[in-house]
Design a protein around this motif. Structure first.
Motif, short mmCIF file in Angstrom:
data_model
loop_
_atom_site.label_atom_id
_atom_site.label_comp_id
_atom_site.label_asym_id
_atom_site.label_seq_id
_atom_site.Cartn_x
_atom_site.Cartn_y
_atom_site.Cartn_z
N TYR A 65 0.86 -1.27 -0.13
CA TYR A 65 0.12 0.32 0.14
C TYR A 65 1.11 1.33 0.36
N ASN A 66 1.94 0.97 0.82
CA ASN A 66 2.81 2.31 1.28
C ASN A 66 3.74 2.57 0.12
N ALA A 67 3.81 1.59 -0.92
CA ALA A 67 4.55 1.76 -2.23
C ALA A 67 3.90 2.05 -3.41
N ASN A 68 2.86 1.87 -3.40
CA ASN A 68 1.77 2.41 -4.82
C ASN A 68 0.45 2.77 -4.72
N GLN A 69 0.72 4.26 -3.69
CA GLN A 69 -0.57 4.63 -3.64
C GLN A 69 -1.14 5.50 -4.17
N GLY A 70 -0.69 5.75 -5.58
CA GLY A 70 -1.30 6.32 -6.49
C GLY A 70 -1.91 5.02 -6.95
N LYS A 71 -1.89 4.50 -6.97
CA LYS A 71 -3.18 3.14 -7.54
C LYS A 71 -4.21 3.29 -7.15
N PHE A 72 -4.33 3.77 -6.01
CA PHE A 72 -5.44 3.81 -4.64
C PHE A 72 -5.81 5.19 -4.60
N GLY A 73 -5.27 6.06 -5.86
CA GLY A 73 -6.04 7.47 -5.39
C GLY A 73 -7.30 7.80 -5.85
N GLU A 74 -7.91 8.30 -5.70
CA GLU A 74 -9.99 8.31 -5.98
C GLU A 74 -9.83 10.39 -6.29
N ASP A 92 -22.97 17.19 -0.67
CA ASP A 92 -21.25 16.66 -0.64
C ASP A 92 -20.37 16.80 -1.55
N LYS A 93 -19.14 17.04 -1.18
CA LYS A 93 -18.35 17.27 -2.29
C LYS A 93 -16.88 16.30 -1.21
N LYS A 94 -16.18 15.91 -1.75
CA LYS A 94 -14.96 14.75 -1.85
C LYS A 94 -13.51 15.86 -2.62
N ALA A 95 -12.38 16.05 -1.90
CA ALA A 95 -11.77 15.98 -2.44
C ALA A 95 -11.18 15.43 -3.33
N ALA A 96 -10.30 14.96 -4.47
CA ALA A 96 -9.09 13.85 -4.92
C ALA A 96 -8.05 14.01 -3.48
N GLY A 97 -8.72 12.36 -3.33
CA GLY A 97 -7.45 11.57 -2.56
C GLY A 97 -6.68 10.31 -2.85
N VAL A 98 -6.15 10.09 -1.90
CA VAL A 98 -6.37 8.02 -1.71
C VAL A 98 -6.66 7.49 -1.10
N LYS A 99 -7.43 6.65 -1.35
CA LYS A 99 -8.08 5.73 -0.38
C LYS A 99 -7.58 5.36 1.23
N MET A 100 -8.03 5.22 1.84
CA MET A 100 -7.55 4.94 3.52
C MET A 100 -7.62 2.92 3.40
N PHE A 101 -5.99 2.84 3.59
CA PHE A 101 -5.63 1.58 3.72
C PHE A 101 -6.77 1.14 3.80
N ALA A 102 -7.83 1.20 5.24
CA ALA A 102 -8.55 0.15 5.62
C ALA A 102 -9.64 0.05 4.56
N GLU A 103 -9.66 0.75 3.94
CA GLU A 103 -10.32 0.98 2.61
C GLU A 103 -10.11 0.14 0.89
N VAL A 104 -8.25 -0.60 1.52
CA VAL A 104 -8.38 -1.79 0.55
C VAL A 104 -7.80 -2.77 0.95
N LYS A 105 -7.87 -3.19 2.19
CA LYS A 105 -7.28 -4.07 3.39
C LYS A 105 -7.78 -5.70 2.35
N ASP A 106 -8.95 -5.70 2.29
CA ASP A 106 -8.87 -7.21 2.03
C ASP A 106 -8.62 -7.79 1.28
N GLN A 107 -8.46 -6.19 -0.16
CA GLN A 107 -8.25 -6.57 -1.40
C GLN A 107 -6.80 -6.76 -1.75
#
Length: 288
Positions: A124-133, A230-245
């Motif tokens: 996750y830490n090495a590939n955060q660009g992969k989890f961008g929103e 509601d409005k969400k700025a662009a960002g990176v998903k939290m580890f918890a959101e992608v943990k199972d995968q």
């Protein structure tokens, strides 16, 4: 010695059950119920319901029996001594044994949950660009279709009521002509750019304040009023959101490392004949 009737009945039942395990026999071979159960248990979960239907079970039993009789006939007739057949049997044996050995290696290299999570966090830490929103908004709208008589005027009247404090969701339920969202109070859920038509997105993404109302505007579908919820700025998903995968990927990757190490061990202890390899490559027309 006296045997109780219940005990005798149980013994008879066990005997009958044991005899009933032989599902079909003939030509010196048979098919046992335990084989069928095992084959169905090893099948993918999404096929088990289909495989346990009566016709499917009978077809499976019949197919195995026919194949077994043909195999026995091949032995009796000497076909198994055919060089091509012997080679195919040896290759099948080799494949089965190598696959079994790989499964054994996989079992030895099963990681602990701590190992899996550590690997997942590193990935996750090495590939955060992969989890961008991308930037996202959540909005509701009210639509009056273009074909409606005085569509703009009707929506302007609704807009005036909303500015005076009318409930947007209630107005959407009773007045909006969008069947997909009207029953939900006009709610369109969260979406990013590229999901809606361009001028609709241009309006909603220009809004910033929750509860903000757009002016009445037209799209190819008709006339709209949008309320930003509601409005969400662009960002990176939290580890918890992608943990199972990531945990699934990590387990597979760690197990695969065991296979790679075994492959490397084997190749390091093997000697390749470069001359013969190059001769083969030339004869095949192999290109670098």
């Amino acid at each position: 010695m006296k045997i109780k009737w219940s005990t005798l009945a149980l013994m008879v039942s066990i005997s009958v059950t044991a005899q009933a395990q032989n599902l079909v026999s003939g030509y010196g071979v048979s098919v046992d119920a335990s084989e069928i159960r095992q084959q169905i248990e090893r099948s993918p979960d999404n096929t088990k319901d289909q495989m346990t239907k009566s016709d499917a079970v009978r077809a499976l039993v019949s197919n195995i029996h026919v194949r077994r009789v043909l195999a026995a006939d091949a032995v009796k007739s000497g076909i198994e001594q055919n060089p091509l057949v012997k080679e195919a049997i040896e290759k099948a044996r080799e494949r089965i044994l190598s696959d079994a050995m790989l499964e054994s290696i996989d079992q030895k290299n099963q990681p602990t949950l701590q190992d899996i999570e550590a690997y997942a966090r590193t990935s996750y830490n090495a590939n955060q660009g992969k989890f961008g929103e991308p930037e996202q908004v959540r909005a509701s709208h009210i639509l009056i279709r273009s074909g409606e008589s005085n569509a703009r005027e009707k929506l302007l009247e609704i807009h005036g009521q909303l500015k005076k404090g009318a409930d947007f969701a209630e107005m959407a339920r009773t007045r909006s002509q969008d069947p997909g969202s009207a029953s939900k109070g006009g709610d369109l859920g969260y979406f990013s750019r590229g999901r809606m038509i361009k001028n609709f997105e241009d309006v909603v993404f220009a809004m910033n304040k929750k509860g903000e109302l757009s002016e009445v505007f037209e799209s190819p579908f008709g006339f709209h009023i949008i309320q930003l919820t509601d409005k969400k700025a662009a960002g990176v998903k939290m580890f918890a959101e992608v943990k199972d995968q990531l945990m699934r990927e990590a387990q597979n990757a760690i197990v695969m490392q065991g296979r790679v190490k075994e492959r490397e061990r084997i190749l390091q202890g093997s000697k390749f004949d470069e001359g013969n390899l190059q001769t083969l490559e030339k004869s095949l027309g192999a290109k670098p």
